[in-house]
Design an enzyme around this catalytic site. Structure first.
Site, short mmCIF file in Angstrom:
data_model
loop_
_atom_site.label_atom_id
_atom_site.label_comp_id
_atom_site.label_asym_id
_atom_site.label_seq_id
_atom_site.Cartn_x
_atom_site.Cartn_y
_atom_site.Cartn_z
N SER A 1 0.83 -1.20 0.00
CA SER A 1 0.00 0.00 0.00
C SER A 1 0.88 1.26 0.00
O SER A 1 1.67 1.45 -0.91
CB SER A 1 -0.96 -0.04 1.19
N ASP B 1 -9.62 -4.41 -4.87
CA ASP B 1 -9.10 -3.51 -3.85
C ASP B 1 -9.97 -2.23 -3.79
O ASP B 1 -10.07 -1.51 -4.78
CB ASP B 1 -7.65 -3.13 -4.20
N HIS C 1 -7.94 -5.20 -0.32
CA HIS C 1 -6.71 -4.49 0.02
C HIS C 1 -5.91 -5.36 1.00
O HIS C 1 -5.87 -5.08 2.21
CB HIS C 1 -7.03 -3.12 0.61
#
Length: 252
Positions: free
Chosen positions: A118, A180, A231
């Site tokens: 991320s 995501d 995610h």
């Protein structure tokens, strides 16, 4: 000597230490959050030392200014607002100190991989592919590779002006969940395409066939999508990452 200011965890190698992977977490997490993943990968890569730094705490705009561990401020998940470049460059310098400590301990930079999830993925692209413009001196690192999971390209409008002379020969693993909700899959793909079209990195879509798989771990980006994944990482992505790492930092 390097001055390391970041706190960090270490997962020690299971045999003689010949390579290092530095794992950079996302917003609101810390190094401990990635220890289960590194414990799993360590079984396949017993010669690797895993360094898991904790980002400093700072107010994060997208999280209602809550104080969280983050490498730079994040205005929103639309990724269209002005970016916190000063926070990014400060974090590059902190990560550089960790790298320098490994080099001073005898691990060549060509046996070091930066890995990030991320916001950590954005950071490792900047620290791994960035050159003199993003740090205090030095033309950039000759890493064994960079691994990005659910990340995005930071400073994409001027990233070409920031790259190191080693960027075009750097192997890059890029994994991204197709569902995501935070860092959208299409943003990940677009980021990889910018690195191809504007910077000049080779780009391979890793799910397209055997030819792309055979090039896995060579110079350029290997982009892999994981159907239905949010995610987060998944077992298939971690297996692919282990495969990439075995190619770029083989046991020797």
């Amino acid at each position: 000597m390097s001055t390391v200011t970041l706190p960090f965890l270490v997962v020690h190698p299971l045999k003689t230490h010949t390579a290092t992977v530095i794992c950079v977490h996302g917003v609101g997490d810390d190094g401990k959050g990635w220890k289960p993943v590194t414990d799993e990968l360590a079984l396949a890569l017993p010669h690797v030392k895993w360094v898991l730094p904790h980002a400093p705490q700072r107010p994060v705009t997208v999280c209602n200014k809550e104080w969280l561990r983050a490498w730079f401020d994040l205005p929103s998940f639309t990724f269209t607002e002005p970016e916190d470049s000063s926070g990014m460059f400060e974090s590059v310098r902190k990560l550089d100190a960790l790298v320098n400590a490994e080099v001073e301990a005898g691990i060549p930079q060509e046996r070091i991989v930066l890995s990030g999830f991320s916001q950590g993925g954005a950071m490792v692209l900047l620290a791994g592919l960035g050159g003199r413009s993003v740090r205090d001196g030095g033309e950039g690192w000759r890493f064994a590779g960079v691994a990005v999971m659910s990340g995005w390209l930071p400073l994409r409008d001027r990233f070409k002006s920031l790259i190191s002379p080693h960027a075009l020969t750097m192997p890059v693993f890029w994994g991204h969940g197709t569902d995501d909700p935070h860092v959208r899959y299409n943003l990940g793909r677009k980021s990889a395409e910018i690195l191809k079209d504007h910077v000049g990195l080779a780009l391979r879509w890793g799910d397209r066939g055997e030819a792309e798989r055979l090039a896995f771990g060579s110079a350029g980006i290997s982009f892999l999508g994981y159907d239905g994944v949010l995610h987060a990482t998944c077992s298939k992505e971690r297996a692919d990452l282990a495969k990439f790492l075995k190619r770029v930092i083989p046991d020797s």
